[in-house]
Design a protein around this motif. Sequence first.
Motif, PDB file in Angstrom:
ATOM      1  N   THR A 146       0.826  -1.209   0.000  1.00  0.00           N
ATOM      2  CA  THR A 146       0.000   0.000   0.000  1.00  0.00           C
ATOM      3  C   THR A 146       0.857   1.254   0.000  1.00  0.00           C
ATOM      4  N   ARG A 147       1.933   1.252   0.803  1.00  0.00           N
ATOM      5  CA  ARG A 147       2.840   2.400   0.834  1.00  0.00           C
ATOM      6  C   ARG A 147       3.529   2.586  -0.512  1.00  0.00           C
ATOM      7  N   THR A 148       3.940   1.482  -1.130  1.00  0.00           N
ATOM      8  CA  THR A 148       4.612   1.564  -2.426  1.00  0.00           C
ATOM      9  C   THR A 148       3.670   2.123  -3.487  1.00  0.00           C
ATOM     10  N   GLU A 149       2.425   1.650  -3.461  1.00  0.00           N
ATOM     11  CA  GLU A 149       1.443   2.148  -4.428  1.00  0.00           C
ATOM     12  C   GLU A 149       1.207   3.647  -4.242  1.00  0.00           C
ATOM     13  N   ARG A 150       1.144   4.082  -2.988  1.00  0.00           N
ATOM     14  CA  ARG A 150       0.952   5.509  -2.728  1.00  0.00           C
ATOM     15  C   ARG A 150       2.156   6.313  -3.191  1.00  0.00           C
ATOM     16  N   ASN A 151       3.360   5.808  -2.966  1.00  0.00           N
ATOM     17  CA  ASN A 151       4.562   6.509  -3.424  1.00  0.00           C
ATOM     18  C   ASN A 151       4.588   6.639  -4.946  1.00  0.00           C
ATOM     19  N   ILE A 152       4.142   5.577  -5.620  1.00  0.00           N
ATOM     20  CA  ILE A 152       4.104   5.622  -7.085  1.00  0.00           C
ATOM     21  C   ILE A 152       3.121   6.684  -7.559  1.00  0.00           C
ATOM     22  N   ARG A 153       1.979   6.760  -6.910  1.00  0.00           N
ATOM     23  CA  ARG A 153       0.973   7.760  -7.294  1.00  0.00           C
ATOM     24  C   ARG A 153       1.486   9.184  -7.083  1.00  0.00           C
ATOM     25  N   LEU A 154       2.339   9.356  -6.068  1.00  0.00           N
ATOM     26  CA  LEU A 154       2.884  10.681  -5.765  1.00  0.00           C
ATOM     27  C   LEU A 154       4.171  10.956  -6.529  1.00  0.00           C
ATOM     28  N   GLY A 155       4.599   9.994  -7.347  1.00  0.00           N
ATOM     29  CA  GLY A 155       5.829  10.174  -8.116  1.00  0.00           C
ATOM     30  C   GLY A 155       7.085  10.084  -7.279  1.00  0.00           C
ATOM     31  N   GLN A 156       7.017   9.353  -6.143  1.00  0.00           N
ATOM     32  CA  GLN A 156       8.164   9.221  -5.261  1.00  0.00           C
ATOM     33  C   GLN A 156       8.769   7.828  -5.381  1.00  0.00           C
ATOM     34  N   GLU A 157       9.997   7.709  -4.907  1.00  0.00           N
ATOM     35  CA  GLU A 157      10.668   6.411  -4.932  1.00  0.00           C
ATOM     36  C   GLU A 157      10.076   5.514  -3.854  1.00  0.00           C
ATOM     37  N   ALA A 158       9.835   4.235  -4.197  1.00  0.00           N
ATOM     38  CA  ALA A 158       9.271   3.284  -3.240  1.00  0.00           C
ATOM     39  C   ALA A 158      10.243   3.055  -2.095  1.00  0.00           C
ATOM     40  N   ASP A 159       9.741   3.175  -0.846  1.00  0.00           N
ATOM     41  CA  ASP A 159      10.631   3.026   0.309  1.00  0.00           C
ATOM     42  C   ASP A 159      10.750   1.586   0.780  1.00  0.00           C
ATOM     43  N   SER A 160      10.049   0.658   0.127  1.00  0.00           N
ATOM     44  CA  SER A 160      10.148  -0.747   0.517  1.00  0.00           C
ATOM     45  C   SER A 160      11.331  -1.441  -0.136  1.00  0.00           C
ATOM     46  N   GLY A 161      11.803  -0.888  -1.248  1.00  0.00           N
ATOM     47  CA  GLY A 161      12.936  -1.475  -1.941  1.00  0.00           C
ATOM     48  C   GLY A 161      12.571  -2.537  -2.953  1.00  0.00           C
ATOM     49  N   LEU A 162      11.297  -2.923  -3.023  1.00  0.00           N
ATOM     50  CA  LEU A 162      10.856  -3.950  -3.958  1.00  0.00           C
ATOM     51  C   LEU A 162       9.785  -3.400  -4.894  1.00  0.00           C
ATOM     52  N   PRO A 163       9.704  -3.919  -6.119  1.00  0.00           N
ATOM     53  CA  PRO A 163       8.639  -3.493  -7.035  1.00  0.00           C
ATOM     54  C   PRO A 163       7.268  -3.886  -6.494  1.00  0.00           C
ATOM     55  N   LEU A 164       6.253  -3.162  -6.931  1.00  0.00           N
ATOM     56  CA  LEU A 164       4.892  -3.384  -6.446  1.00  0.00           C
ATOM     57  C   LEU A 164       4.412  -4.801  -6.755  1.00  0.00           C
ATOM     58  N   LEU A 165       4.665  -5.276  -7.973  1.00  0.00           N
ATOM     59  CA  LEU A 165       4.199  -6.612  -8.354  1.00  0.00           C
ATOM     60  C   LEU A 165       4.884  -7.706  -7.538  1.00  0.00           C
ATOM     61  N   THR A 166       6.146  -7.497  -7.194  1.00  0.00           N
ATOM     62  CA  THR A 166       6.848  -8.470  -6.363  1.00  0.00           C
ATOM     63  C   THR A 166       6.245  -8.537  -4.972  1.00  0.00           C
ATOM     64  N   LEU A 167       5.952  -7.382  -4.394  1.00  0.00           N
ATOM     65  CA  LEU A 167       5.307  -7.344  -3.080  1.00  0.00           C
ATOM     66  C   LEU A 167       3.945  -8.025  -3.115  1.00  0.00           C
ATOM     67  N   GLU A 168       3.212  -7.818  -4.203  1.00  0.00           N
ATOM     68  CA  GLU A 168       1.895  -8.440  -4.323  1.00  0.00           C
ATOM     69  C   GLU A 168       2.016  -9.960  -4.382  1.00  0.00           C
ATOM     70  N   LYS A 169       2.962 -10.469  -5.163  1.00  0.00           N
ATOM     71  CA  LYS A 169       3.158 -11.916  -5.246  1.00  0.00           C
ATOM     72  C   LYS A 169       3.559 -12.499  -3.892  1.00  0.00           C
ATOM     73  N   LEU A 170       4.461 -11.823  -3.193  1.00  0.00           N
ATOM     74  CA  LEU A 170       4.893 -12.306  -1.891  1.00  0.00           C
ATOM     75  C   LEU A 170       3.737 -12.296  -0.894  1.00  0.00           C
ATOM     76  N   THR A 171       2.917 -11.255  -0.957  1.00  0.00           N
ATOM     77  CA  THR A 171       1.773 -11.173  -0.048  1.00  0.00           C
ATOM     78  C   THR A 171       0.867 -12.385  -0.203  1.00  0.00           C
ATOM     79  N   PHE A 172       0.519 -12.729  -1.433  1.00  0.00           N
ATOM     80  CA  PHE A 172      -0.405 -13.834  -1.643  1.00  0.00           C
ATOM     81  C   PHE A 172       0.258 -15.187  -1.424  1.00  0.00           C
ATOM     82  N   ARG A 173       1.557 -15.271  -1.553  1.00  0.00           N
ATOM     83  CA  ARG A 173       2.234 -16.518  -1.187  1.00  0.00           C
ATOM     84  C   ARG A 173       2.117 -16.758   0.312  1.00  0.00           C
ATOM     85  N   PHE A 174       2.295 -15.719   1.098  1.00  0.00           N
ATOM     86  CA  PHE A 174       2.128 -15.858   2.543  1.00  0.00           C
ATOM     87  C   PHE A 174       0.684 -16.162   2.901  1.00  0.00           C
TER      88      PHE A 174
END
Length: 267
Positions: A146-174
Motif C-alpha cells: 500500500t505504501r509503495t502504491e501511494r509513493n508511485i501515485r505521488l511520483g516518489q521512490e518506493a521506500d520498501s525497496g521492492l517493485p509493487l508486483l513483487t510485493l503483491e506476489k509475496l503477499t499472496f504466497r504468505f
Amino acid sequence: MILASPPFWMHPAAAVAALAYGLAAVTGARMGEVNARRLLGLAWAAHALALLGLLAGPARFGFAPAMSVTAWLVVTAYVVERQIFPQLKARWAMGGLGAVAVAMAWLFPGTLLHEQASAWLPLHWALGLSAYGMFGAAVIHAWMMTRTERNIRLGQEADSGLPLLTLEKLTFRFVTAGFMLLTATLVAGALFGETLYGQGRGQWRWDHKTTFALLSWLTFAVLLIGRSQWGWRGRRAVRVLYIGASLLLLSYAGSRFVLEILLGRAG
C-alpha cells in the motif's frame, strides 16, 4: 503453593532482545548495513531463547506469548527474504514489532498449561501459530504494498525497496501458506479436540475462539477465490486480508486476552 520460577536466562534474553530490536528500529539506518543486520540477528536469537524459556520447566502460554511467537516468525520470514531480496527495506518495522512483542510477553507470560493436555497439543499449537506468522507476514507485505502504491501515485521512490508486483506476489504466497496451515489447524481441532485438550472437553465447541477462527478461514478463502477467479488486487484485496487477519487475531489471542487480563481467569 509456590510455583517454579522460569529459567534464569529467560529474563536477560528478553531484555537483550527488546533492546536490540529497539536499536535496530531506531538507529539501524545510521549504523551501516552490516552492523544493523548483526543487531537484528542478535535480537532474533535472544528472542528465540526467551520464547524457549516459556516452555522450559512449568510451561506457560497465553495471548502475549502467542503474539511474541508470531512476531518472531514474521522476523524469521524477513531474515530469509533478505537473502533473496537484499534490497528489501523493512528493518525498522521488524525492530518495532519485535520490541513490542517481547515486552508484552515479558509483562504477561500467560498461565500454566493443563497437565491433562495431550503431548500432541504443542504440535497443534505450532500449526496455529505458524498460520499466525504467515498471515502476519502477509499483513506486513500488504502494508508495504500500500505504501509503495501511494509513493508511485505521488511520483516518489518506493521506500520498501521492492517493485509493487513483487510485493503483491509475496503477499499472496504468505496468504496461501497461512491458509493451508489454518486449515490443518481447524481440521486437527475438529477431529482430535478431546484428545488434544484432555478429558471433559468435547471434540467441537462453538466458543468465541472457534467462531472467529472459522470466520477468518472463510474470509481468507473468499480472498483466494477472488484473487484466482476475479483477479482481486490492490486495495480491495488488502482490505479483505486485513479483515481476515483481524478475525484470526480475535480467535485465540483475543479470547485469551479477555480471559487473562479482563476477567483474570486461566481459561
